[in-house]
Enzyme design. Structure first.
Site, short mmCIF file in Angstrom:
data_model
loop_
_atom_site.label_atom_id
_atom_site.label_comp_id
_atom_site.label_asym_id
_atom_site.label_seq_id
_atom_site.Cartn_x
_atom_site.Cartn_y
_atom_site.Cartn_z
CG ASP A 66 -13.21 9.68 -44.49
OD1 ASP A 66 -13.48 10.90 -44.48
OD2 ASP A 66 -13.99 8.82 -44.93
CG ASP B 290 -10.99 5.42 -44.62
OD1 ASP B 290 -11.68 4.56 -44.04
OD2 ASP B 290 -11.44 6.13 -45.55
CG HIS C 151 -17.18 9.14 -46.86
ND1 HIS C 151 -16.87 8.93 -45.54
CD2 HIS C 151 -18.52 9.35 -46.89
CE1 HIS C 151 -17.97 9.01 -44.81
NE2 HIS C 151 -18.98 9.26 -45.61
CD GLU D 100 -25.60 1.13 -56.35
OE1 GLU D 100 -24.47 0.81 -56.79
OE2 GLU D 100 -26.67 0.74 -56.87
CD GLU E 272 -13.54 6.02 -49.33
OE1 GLU E 272 -14.54 5.31 -49.59
OE2 GLU E 272 -13.49 6.76 -48.34
#
Length: 236
Positions: free
Chosen positions: A168, A13, A163, A62, A15
């Site tokens: 994750d 995963d 997250h 965001e 980010e």
């Protein structure tokens, strides 16, 4: 000599600093965290790869609300070029298990293109299994994000408030093992046909069954995994 094939998978995963409204990648946004966990022959090995990265740009507000990774936190972190060789070595030759793979793979390929050397795209470094595609086939017409899959399979995620790539990836590893390890559908009509067309006799030379009991460590690991499942009947 043991000739069994080793099936190595890396659950991955990432980010990022942000994305477009439609979820597509565009030049400018970068990877800021990579998390991977290793599975060999359907067993978590405990081996993992985890790194935060300096993207040389600001993180969209965001995005910070999703993963909590700030510009200040990333100031002293390495660049992707600093860790590229180690990262490629970790995933090379594995089957990458990713939820919504085009997103992560797209960012990875972009980072590879930014390197000052010829680097192959992800699909030439490792194969890819997309658990979102798997989930859509298993649960057509339903929402299949990671949180919903965790609820569907009874995986406790109360410890996750934001997250994070490694967390994750760990959660996705549990989801994937449950998704891919379920019992196939029974074809009762075929079974009845086979029973009617063949006479089944016990083998005269059958040997007594050998019962192999789990070790103490295996039992402990089993209990730990069951504790991740809400209201597990196995623990009652």
């Amino acid at each position: 000599m043991n000739t069994s094939k080793v099936n190595r998978q890396v659950v991955l995963d990432t980010e990022t600093t942000g994305m477009n409204k439609d979820g597509a990648i565009y030049l400018g946004h970068r990877i800021i965290e990579i998390g991977c966990v290793e599975i060999i022959n359907r067993r978590l090995t405990g081996r993992h790869y985890h790194v935060y990265l300096q993207p040389d740009r600001e993180v969209d507000p965001e995005a910070v609300t999703v993963h909590g990774i700030t510009d200040e936190f990333l100031q002293d972190k390495p660049h992707f070029s600093d860790i590229a060789d180690d990262f490629i070595n970790f995933i090379k030759g594995a089957d990458l298990v990713i939820h919504n793979a085009p997103f992560d793979v797209g960012f990875m390929d972009q980072e590879f293109r930014f390197l000052n050397k010829k680097t192959q795209p992800t699909e030439q470094i490792a194969s890819v299994t997309d658990t979102l595609v798997m989930a859509k086939k298993m649960f057509p017409g339903k929402r299949n994000n990671l949180d919903i899959l965790c609820d569907r399979y009874g995986i406790n995620t109360k410890h996750r408030t934001l997250h994070g790539a490694l967390l994750d990836a760990e959660i996705l590893a549990d989801v994937y093992l449950l998704m891919s390890g379920g019992q196939s559908k029974l074809n009762l009509s075929n079974d009845l046909d086979n029973m009617n067309s063949h006479t089944r006799r016990p083998r005269e030379s059958s040997q007594p069954l050998c019962i192999i009991h789990a070790t103490e460590d295996e039992n402990k690991a089993h209990i730990q995994r069951l504790q991740l499942i809400k209201d597990s009947l196995w623990l009652s």
